[in-house]
Design a protein around this motif. Sequence first.
Motif, PDB file in Angstrom:
ATOM      1  N   ILE A 216       0.835  -1.200   0.000  1.00 35.12           N
ATOM      2  CA  ILE A 216       0.000   0.000   0.000  1.00 35.12           C
ATOM      3  C   ILE A 216       0.874   1.255   0.000  1.00 35.12           C
ATOM      4  O   ILE A 216       0.679   2.182  -0.793  1.00 35.12           O
ATOM      5  CB  ILE A 216      -0.939  -0.017   1.224  1.00 35.12           C
ATOM      6  N   VAL A 217       1.858   1.283   0.899  1.00 30.23           N
ATOM      7  CA  VAL A 217       2.721   2.462   1.009  1.00 30.23           C
ATOM      8  C   VAL A 217       3.562   2.647  -0.258  1.00 30.23           C
ATOM      9  O   VAL A 217       3.678   3.751  -0.794  1.00 30.23           O
ATOM     10  CB  VAL A 217       3.611   2.341   2.261  1.00 30.23           C
ATOM     11  N   SER A 218       4.149   1.556  -0.774  1.00 29.74           N
ATOM     12  CA  SER A 218       5.001   1.675  -1.964  1.00 29.74           C
ATOM     13  C   SER A 218       4.191   2.092  -3.185  1.00 29.74           C
ATOM     14  O   SER A 218       4.669   2.868  -4.018  1.00 29.74           O
ATOM     15  CB  SER A 218       5.715   0.345  -2.230  1.00 29.74           C
ATOM     16  N   GLU A 219       2.948   1.607  -3.305  1.00 31.71           N
ATOM     17  CA  GLU A 219       2.110   1.980  -4.445  1.00 31.71           C
ATOM     18  C   GLU A 219       1.752   3.472  -4.381  1.00 31.71           C
ATOM     19  O   GLU A 219       1.781   4.175  -5.398  1.00 31.71           O
ATOM     20  CB  GLU A 219       0.843   1.137  -4.460  1.00 31.71           C
ATOM     21  N   ASN A 220       1.466   3.979  -3.195  1.00 31.23           N
ATOM     22  CA  ASN A 220       1.151   5.406  -3.067  1.00 31.23           C
ATOM     23  C   ASN A 220       2.379   6.268  -3.348  1.00 31.23           C
ATOM     24  O   ASN A 220       2.265   7.350  -3.934  1.00 31.23           O
ATOM     25  CB  ASN A 220       0.593   5.684  -1.676  1.00 31.23           C
ATOM     26  N   GLU A 221       3.546   5.799  -2.920  1.00 28.33           N
ATOM     27  CA  GLU A 221       4.766   6.553  -3.226  1.00 28.33           C
ATOM     28  C   GLU A 221       5.011   6.604  -4.737  1.00 28.33           C
ATOM     29  O   GLU A 221       5.492   7.621  -5.264  1.00 28.33           O
ATOM     30  CB  GLU A 221       5.955   5.903  -2.517  1.00 28.33           C
ATOM     31  N   ARG A 222       4.691   5.527  -5.434  1.00 29.05           N
ATOM     32  CA  ARG A 222       4.831   5.530  -6.902  1.00 29.05           C
ATOM     33  C   ARG A 222       3.876   6.534  -7.539  1.00 29.05           C
ATOM     34  O   ARG A 222       4.235   7.246  -8.486  1.00 29.05           O
ATOM     35  CB  ARG A 222       4.565   4.135  -7.450  1.00 29.05           C
ATOM     36  N   LEU A 223       2.638   6.624  -7.014  1.00 27.61           N
ATOM     37  CA  LEU A 223       1.661   7.580  -7.551  1.00 27.61           C
ATOM     38  C   LEU A 223       2.089   9.017  -7.268  1.00 27.61           C
ATOM     39  O   LEU A 223       1.759   9.930  -8.037  1.00 27.61           O
ATOM     40  CB  LEU A 223       0.282   7.302  -6.952  1.00 27.61           C
ATOM     41  N   ILE A 224       2.808   9.242  -6.142  1.00 25.46           N
ATOM     42  CA  ILE A 224       3.321  10.587  -5.853  1.00 25.46           C
ATOM     43  C   ILE A 224       4.360  10.977  -6.900  1.00 25.46           C
ATOM     44  O   ILE A 224       4.372  12.106  -7.411  1.00 25.46           O
ATOM     45  CB  ILE A 224       3.924  10.624  -4.434  1.00 25.46           C
ATOM     46  N   GLU A 225       5.239  10.029  -7.260  1.00 18.99           N
ATOM     47  CA  GLU A 225       6.257  10.300  -8.272  1.00 18.99           C
ATOM     48  C   GLU A 225       5.627  10.612  -9.619  1.00 18.99           C
ATOM     49  O   GLU A 225       6.158  11.395 -10.405  1.00 18.99           O
ATOM     50  CB  GLU A 225       7.202   9.111  -8.398  1.00 18.99           C
ATOM     51  N   GLN A 226       4.464  10.022  -9.906  1.00 17.56           N
ATOM     52  CA  GLN A 226       3.776  10.247 -11.183  1.00 17.56           C
ATOM     53  C   GLN A 226       2.829  11.439 -11.126  1.00 17.56           C
ATOM     54  O   GLN A 226       2.081  11.682 -12.075  1.00 17.56           O
ATOM     55  CB  GLN A 226       2.991   8.991 -11.583  1.00 17.56           C
ATOM     56  N   ASP A 227       2.822  12.163  -9.972  1.00 18.84           N
ATOM     57  CA  ASP A 227       1.939  13.327  -9.783  1.00 18.84           C
ATOM     58  C   ASP A 227       0.462  12.959  -9.869  1.00 18.84           C
ATOM     59  O   ASP A 227      -0.371  13.780 -10.256  1.00 18.84           O
ATOM     60  CB  ASP A 227       2.262  14.420 -10.817  1.00 18.84           C
ATOM     61  N   VAL A 228       0.146  11.718  -9.533  1.00 20.16           N
ATOM     62  CA  VAL A 228      -1.264  11.311  -9.504  1.00 20.16           C
ATOM     63  C   VAL A 228      -1.921  11.755  -8.202  1.00 20.16           C
ATOM     64  O   VAL A 228      -3.059  12.208  -8.174  1.00 20.16           O
ATOM     65  CB  VAL A 228      -1.394   9.783  -9.668  1.00 20.16           C
ATOM     66  N   ILE A 229      -1.191  11.624  -7.079  1.00 23.68           N
ATOM     67  CA  ILE A 229      -1.670  12.108  -5.790  1.00 23.68           C
ATOM     68  C   ILE A 229      -0.565  12.947  -5.163  1.00 23.68           C
ATOM     69  O   ILE A 229       0.587  12.913  -5.591  1.00 23.68           O
ATOM     70  CB  ILE A 229      -2.063  10.958  -4.844  1.00 23.68           C
ATOM     71  N   THR A 230      -0.916  13.690  -4.122  1.00 19.47           N
ATOM     72  CA  THR A 230       0.046  14.541  -3.432  1.00 19.47           C
ATOM     73  C   THR A 230       0.651  13.816  -2.251  1.00 19.47           C
ATOM     74  O   THR A 230       0.124  12.807  -1.776  1.00 19.47           O
ATOM     75  CB  THR A 230      -0.643  15.820  -2.950  1.00 19.47           C
ATOM     76  N   ALA A 231       1.785  14.357  -1.756  1.00 21.32           N
ATOM     77  CA  ALA A 231       2.441  13.755  -0.600  1.00 21.32           C
ATOM     78  C   ALA A 231       1.567  13.858   0.643  1.00 21.32           C
ATOM     79  O   ALA A 231       1.579  12.979   1.499  1.00 21.32           O
ATOM     80  CB  ALA A 231       3.787  14.437  -0.363  1.00 21.32           C
ATOM     81  N   SER A 232       0.775  14.940   0.748  1.00 23.09           N
ATOM     82  CA  SER A 232      -0.108  15.072   1.915  1.00 23.09           C
ATOM     83  C   SER A 232      -1.174  13.990   1.922  1.00 23.09           C
ATOM     84  O   SER A 232      -1.572  13.494   2.982  1.00 23.09           O
ATOM     85  CB  SER A 232      -0.759  16.457   1.913  1.00 23.09           C
ATOM     86  N   ARG A 233      -1.652  13.605   0.745  1.00 19.35           N
ATOM     87  CA  ARG A 233      -2.656  12.529   0.673  1.00 19.35           C
ATOM     88  C   ARG A 233      -2.052  11.212   1.154  1.00 19.35           C
ATOM     89  O   ARG A 233      -2.669  10.458   1.897  1.00 19.35           O
ATOM     90  CB  ARG A 233      -3.143  12.393  -0.775  1.00 19.35           C
TER      91      ARG A 233
END
Length: 632
Positions: A216-233
């Motif tokens: 879960i954490v690694s997938e969200n970090e990947r989406l942050i790198e792709q600008d899909v979600i923000t770091a605050s999310r």
Amino acid sequence: MPIKRWIQLASLVLLLIIPTYAAQAKQPVAPPTYEEVVGTVWIWKENGIKVQAYNGLPIEKGDEVKTDQTSSITLSWHTTADKITVTQQAWLKVEALNKQKGATLTLYSGETFTSINPEAKRKFIINTPTNQYVSKGTNFLITVSPLTGANSLSVLSGIVEMNSLMTVGGTRNTISPAQTIYVVPGSKPIQTPVQELYTDLSPTIFRAIEEQTSRIVSENERLIEQDVITASREEHMRWALLQAMTNYEQTYDWKSNLVSAETRKLLGNPKQVQYTEQELQALKNQQAMQALLAQRLKDQQTQAANNRELRELEAERLKQFVQQRALEQKALEEQQTQLKNQYLNQLSESDRARLQAQQQQREKLLQEQWQKLKEYDKPLPDIPVIDPTPPTPSEPSEDEQILNAELYELQVQVNQSLQEALHYTEETKLAVEQILAMPQQNLQQKQSKKEALFHALNMMYLDESKARVPSDLTKYTTATRQRVEEALQLPEQTSEEKAQKGYALTQAIDQLVTVDQGLQHILQQVPSDLTIYTLSTRQLLEEALELPEQTNAEKASKIIKIQEALQQLVKIVDDDIQVALDDAKSQIPTDLSMYTETAQQGIDTALAMPEETNDEKQAKTAAILAAIANLA
């Protein structure tokens, strides 16, 4: 750039891509199975057979999974590490399975946690009665209320696409991590941030989420790198996970630390994210939605109470109607008696005497008949007393409701099978029609009919399996043909025996191999280099390979002979061959002058033979030993 140059570059790209896809295609795909079975979980197969789930049971299209208050189960795709955890009191159906593309399922009620590997690029679709959820590489939680039909979706990582099934053309929403969406039939969906991730998580869901925390954490970090979600999310999602795990410890076991140290270390100790005004308004909407659901439940309970009052009023009206009919009947009898007396008073004495004589004669005949009835030993049955008060109607119990639903599903399935199939025997058709005509007025009759319907399905399943047996079994290999013949010899007296025989036949028919396929397969198993085997075992194989293969019988016999020869092959070792040759040379007498010239020439000829390969060494060893035996 010239067109010719474009074509050359495209061809080069294709040459680089095609081997990669070919290599991926060759990788074996393990079938999905049911795992982590807790309690008793029943699986209704597409053919109507009810199977108790166990670890390793293959998942098949059409499976319906139903759990009770103490059971849970996990659907596992081993090749891609995809999992769907089904909690207590859930109803899930497997609509479609695809080894490469994913699966389609329908959740009618209950709660599921889905974890999909983003690297596998497989699409999973989960339908509910009102919505469709499509995901590729996500972790999300879906609940469906069996009472109100309300849906909720909480996304922990990845992106989930939600399509409404209640509107023409559908309404599409994209749900990102740390978001929850509530959908109540007839209302507009409400999307809110995850404030506290389900403080009442069941142990099954909690364990499944904790197991996937790293993903879960690694997938969200990947989406942050792709600008899909923000770091605050992502920070907000970590806080929600940590809060959920802390709440779980406090709820289920405050004496031991249930959350693993690895999970806490992975999550760290994030700070709580401050909500914006928009998020605070969304939270208020979430509270309003929960209040709406509570009010709907209260309204349903009130409606149920009103229905009970209406039934009681109807019962009272029916009672008054019966009493009124009794009074009217009594008044009618009194009126008939009065009219009879008036008629008798108008008659003359002779007519009255004649009527009395006829009445006495009828009473005498009735008395004689009564005496005859008394002569029998069997007592006359008591006349039942009918209570004019009608019974108060009662709602069916939960078990009876489930039984009614199962009966309905079974009857629909039996009727469809009876109409669609053309290869049932007349005996089966007659038996099935009689079963469908069985009464179902009370619980005992319903239970009996349910068991009879299962028996009908097993009968039809057995007929379908028998109809699939090829008319000519001689064109199949002996081993696969024998499995079919053995299945045909199984008993079929009871319903269980019919189901077992039908299943055995289906498995045996699916595994049939023609003699041509079997011969081709066994020939592929023959080693390309036979020189590494001993001469005796190699000769057996060579003789089997030379057998004729004109007819099916010859091919089947040749397959058996080759298989037996392959099993008897014995590898030779180079050192052993050399030792045997040296030993044979050591047995040659040092003084050959005492033997005949012919015998000496035999020794010389054998020693002159080449000894480069294993075959040459074996031949030379045999020649030396033969020459020594001929010494005279």
